[in-house]
Scaffold this motif. Structure first.
Motif, PDB file in Angstrom:
ATOM      1  N   SER A 197       0.844  -1.194   0.000  1.00 33.10           N
ATOM      2  CA  SER A 197       0.000   0.000   0.000  1.00 33.10           C
ATOM      3  C   SER A 197       0.873   1.235   0.000  1.00 33.10           C
ATOM      4  O   SER A 197       2.000   1.220   0.513  1.00 33.10           O
TER       5      SER A 197
ATOM      6  N   VAL B  56      -3.431   3.814  -1.934  1.00 33.07           N
ATOM      7  CA  VAL B  56      -3.554   2.880  -3.050  1.00 33.07           C
ATOM      8  C   VAL B  56      -3.047   1.519  -2.592  1.00 33.07           C
ATOM      9  O   VAL B  56      -1.936   1.414  -2.063  1.00 33.07           O
TER      10      VAL B  56
ATOM     11  N   GLU C 246      -2.048  -2.355  -3.811  1.00 33.36           N
ATOM     12  CA  GLU C 246      -1.634  -3.071  -5.005  1.00 33.36           C
ATOM     13  C   GLU C 246      -1.277  -4.509  -4.653  1.00 33.36           C
ATOM     14  O   GLU C 246      -0.843  -4.794  -3.538  1.00 33.36           O
TER      15      GLU C 246
ATOM     16  N   ILE D 126       2.698  -5.479 -11.371  1.00 30.56           N
ATOM     17  CA  ILE D 126       1.502  -5.223 -10.580  1.00 30.56           C
ATOM     18  C   ILE D 126       0.301  -5.837 -11.302  1.00 30.56           C
ATOM     19  O   ILE D 126       0.011  -5.484 -12.452  1.00 30.56           O
TER      20      ILE D 126
ATOM     21  N   SER E 235      -2.884  -6.021  -9.731  1.00 32.45           N
ATOM     22  CA  SER E 235      -4.123  -5.395  -9.276  1.00 32.45           C
ATOM     23  C   SER E 235      -3.799  -4.077  -8.598  1.00 32.45           C
ATOM     24  O   SER E 235      -2.897  -4.011  -7.757  1.00 32.45           O
ATOM     25  N   LYS E 236      -4.547  -3.036  -8.991  1.00 27.68           N
ATOM     26  CA  LYS E 236      -4.461  -1.733  -8.322  1.00 27.68           C
ATOM     27  C   LYS E 236      -5.780  -1.385  -7.659  1.00 27.68           C
ATOM     28  O   LYS E 236      -6.070  -0.218  -7.400  1.00 27.68           O
ATOM     29  N   ASP E 237      -6.564  -2.397  -7.376  1.00 29.07           N
ATOM     30  CA  ASP E 237      -7.855  -2.208  -6.710  1.00 29.07           C
ATOM     31  C   ASP E 237      -7.601  -1.818  -5.258  1.00 29.07           C
ATOM     32  O   ASP E 237      -6.986  -2.574  -4.497  1.00 29.07           O
ATOM     33  N   SER E 238      -8.076  -0.655  -4.858  1.00 25.50           N
ATOM     34  CA  SER E 238      -7.817  -0.158  -3.500  1.00 25.50           C
ATOM     35  C   SER E 238      -8.483  -1.016  -2.432  1.00 25.50           C
ATOM     36  O   SER E 238      -8.134  -0.927  -1.260  1.00 25.50           O
TER      37      SER E 238
END
Length: 710
Positions: A36, A46, A48, A61, A63-66
């Protein structure tokens, strides 16, 4: 991943990526991790999920879903699963292929928050899962969205534990939910080869047991294996506020799809072991369980003994592999976590050892005999996780950090641990922050009762021999705790060193990692410095020591003090949550040991308080209540001592939110800098903390008295 910083400041530290432990894929070629990053520009975080190529150290990376977290591998390939928190509070199980990023799907969603994901592959395409969540009285998964707001705000209690850590105790209880992720076939769906979540249920329903144990228990309190789940829980026959007694339980779930769970079976009872328990883990063949157990009920810092459960599916027996005739064990260290080696012939132990978090291996073949001790695999730094480097390898993949490096991944061979291979270092051994291992060294001296006492000394990166620097003396919490060679975003000695201080962080008697006898002892560290420009800082037990020092001659050696969440009056500890802390450390309850409680009460000496002090105490701290900080500040103000009170309504015993932590660091650093003649700490816009103070005064005009410090 981290931009090189000209100077290690609170903003640099708090905005740097926080990378979690990594887990290698079954073939040992990739490793998955979460991290994070917080931005003070956007005031947002954010999250990741990254995949590390172990062969070349490159990261991708996926996934960049928070809202994504807790990723782990599924089966023998590159499929992974992670948890995603939804806006309505539900949790989805997301599946992706780490070798083909950009594509993912939802295997299932459960109606509430869950965490601490663990998996076990039953067979190809079928994976058992276990997660932790809060259960309603009827056993269903609790979700805040479904809670009905009562007409009255009244709370009624008939037993202890009204509050715990930072929340009031409610009807919900921590529990373990299990289920199966199963791949579909062409006969079932038009989209074969996808996992679906099935059979999700409360494994502890009707048992009156609570696991993981609040407030800090997580994945280290349960495990899932071929025959079911094992877990530790507080003994239901004792009051958890005044007892630490835990038991190990096993639930036989040969079919994880079967609705309902058998009654938990209590395992691992050994005579004289009546304390806390943690870290239960199945052996690779599923026939044994290892876990850690303390002997003394009510003493949370007692020694962790290794206990093995043999053939638990048949006639289960328990043994202590490192037992000794005196009952203390043949090894004087206290492991903090335990795991099995791939071949099931050894245990891997994470253990505090002389100011470091080290890794040890305990061979079980032949069975340990008298004097048998584990083999040390690492030295220096702080190991936070260790896992097999692949499904069939003896090598270990280690996640660690240090005082100057926030995250390092390393592969070691237990047969040749010296020649370790660094796979990835997030901060380049500290160089990204302008730090260096050369800044850190050890000090030793004779303390109380002739004990040898160890301290870490951290110098500024710009230190020059012959020049004089002010001293920052840090006192750790506990008191059964330690300053270790480990990274922290709360009390990081390097933050103070980079202001221009020589930082001394001592581990006097009572500290952990120097043998249980040292931890059980008590005494003062002794005088180790001679300087006219010294400040002292401490939190929790360290805060207690700030208040104690205030009333004694030692305070005259310091220009200023910082007391974070400290004890003002020992009698007020009757309002704490886990009452076994003061009862154990003071030899009994107040009505039986009143002389002892009074002897060590800092409030007895407030007539001597004269040293300037910053007092910090937050409203959600139920371990040491807010009144303790207010009382200390009120006394200082009434006595005309320069003082300031800093409080956060949304923080507990720790200050965790980045924006709050930023203010905390500016207030603390500028307070001590003022008294030793160092310049003010400025943020990246070139502002000092006066803007924060002005904002606080506008909101709470009487809460921060003007002392000419801003």
């Amino acid at each position: 991943m981290v931009a090189t910083a000209k100077k290690f400041t609170p903003e640099v530290m708090l905005q740097a990526p926080r990378r979690g432990p990594a887990t290698p894929s079954p073939d040992g070629k990739l490793a998955i991790f979460s991290q994070s990053t917080y931005s003070f520009d956007s005031h947002s975080k954010v999250n990741e999920i990254g995949v590390l190529d172990i062969t070349n150290g490159q990261t991708l990376i996926i996934s960049k879903d928070s809202k994504a977290s807790e990723s782990t591998w599924l089966g023998s390939g590159y499929e992974v699963v992670w948890l995603k928190e939804l806006e309505n509070g539900n949790t989805s199980f997301i599946i992706a292929d780490a070798s083909q990023p950009g594509k993912s799907y939802t295997a299932g969603t459960v109606p509430g928050p869950v965490s601490n994901l663990k998996v076990y592959t039953i067979k190809p395409g079928m994976v058992a899962i276990a997660v932790a969540g809060q259960a309603n009285p009827d056993g269903t998964l609790y979700s805040p969205k479904d809670e009905q707001k009562p007409h009255s705000s009244a709370r009624i209690y008939d037993s202890l534990f009204v509050r715990h850590w930072d929340r009031y105790v409610t009807n919900q209880r921590s529990t373990i939910f299990t289920g199966v992720l199963q791949k579909s076939s062409p006969k079932v769906t038009s989209r074969p080869g996808r996992y679906h979540l099935m059979g999700f249920q409360n494994a502890l329903a009707g048992s009156k047991l609570e696991s993981p144990i609040p407030p800090f228990g997580g994945a280290d309190h349960f495990d899932v294996g071929s025959q079911g789940i094992c877990f530790v829980a507080k003994d239901p026959d004792v009051d958890p506020a005044i007892h630490t007694k835990c038991n190990l339980y096993f639930i036989n779930k040969e079919d994880f799809m079967e609705l309902g769970s058998p009654e938990p079976i209590k395992l691992g009872e050994l005579r004289g072991f009546d304390g806390a328990a943690t870290s239960p883990v199945f052996s690779p063949d599923g026939n044994h369980i290892a876990f850690l157990k303390m002997k003394t009920d009510g003493y949370e810092s007692d020694k962790n003994h290794i206990v093995l459960i043999h053939n638990f599916a048949g006639l289960a027996t328990a043994s202590e592999p490192l037992a000794s005739g005196d009952g203390n064990g043949s090894w004087d260290r206290s492991p903090r976590s335990i795991a099995w080696a791939n071949d099931g012939k050894a245990l891997i132990l994470e253990t505090e050892d002389v100011g470091c978090g080290c890794l040890f291996r305990l061979d079980l073949t032949p069975p340990p005999g008298p004097g048998w001790k584990p083999t040390k695999l690492t030295s220096g730094g702080n190991v936070v996780a260790a896992a097999p480097a692949s499904s069939d390898s003896r090598l270990l993949f280690i996640s660690s950090n240090s005082l100057v490096d926030s995250s390092t991944y390393t592969i070691i061979d237990p047969v040749d641990p010296v020649n370790a291979r660094v796979v990835s270092s997030l901060t380049g051994d500290g160089s990204m922050f302008g730090l260096s291992p050369a800044q850190v060294s050890s000090l030793w001296w004779k303390g109380a009762n002739d004990h040898s006492v160890h301290a870490w000394m951290v110098k500024p990166s710009f230190y020059k021999a012959g020049e004089k620097y002010p001293l920052a003396y840090l006192i750790h919490g506990g008191p059964q705790g330690a300053w270790n060679d480990s990274w922290s975003t709360r009390w990081n000695p390097c933050i103070f060193a980079e202001q221009g201080y020589i930082v001394i962080a001592p581990n006097p008697t009572g500290s952990t990692g120097y043998g249980q006898g040292f931890t059980d002892a008590s005494g003062l560290s002794g005088e180790v410095f001679h300087t006219s420009r010294a400040v002292a800082l401490g939190a929790s037990y360290g805060g207690y020591m700030m208040n104690w020092i205030q009333g004694h001659d030692l305070a005259k050696k310091f220009k200023a003090l910082v007391c974070h969440d400290g004890v003002f009056s020992l009698t007020a500890q009757l309002s704490t949550d886990e009452l076994y802390f003061p009862v154990h450390d003071l030899g009994g309850p107040l009505w039986k040991k009143q002389d002892t409680w009074e002897q060590w009460d800092p409030s007895r000496f407030i007539g001597n308080w004269n040293t300037p002090m910053l007092v910090i105490h937050s409203e959600l701290d139920y371990r040491l209540t807010m009144a303790e900080g207010l009382a200390a500040f009120n006394v200082l103000q009434m006595r005309g001592v320069e003082s300031r009170f800093l409080s956060f309504p949304d923080e507990n015993h720790w200050v965790l939110k980045p924006e709050n932590s930023r203010v905390w660091h500016h207030q603390v650093i500028n307070w001590i800098n003022h008294y030793v003649g160092l310049p003010k700490l400025l943020d990246k816009e070139g502002k000092d903390d006066s803007e924060y103070v002005k904002q606080a005064r506008r909101a709470y005009p009487t809460a921060v008295p003007a002392l000419g410090l801003d």
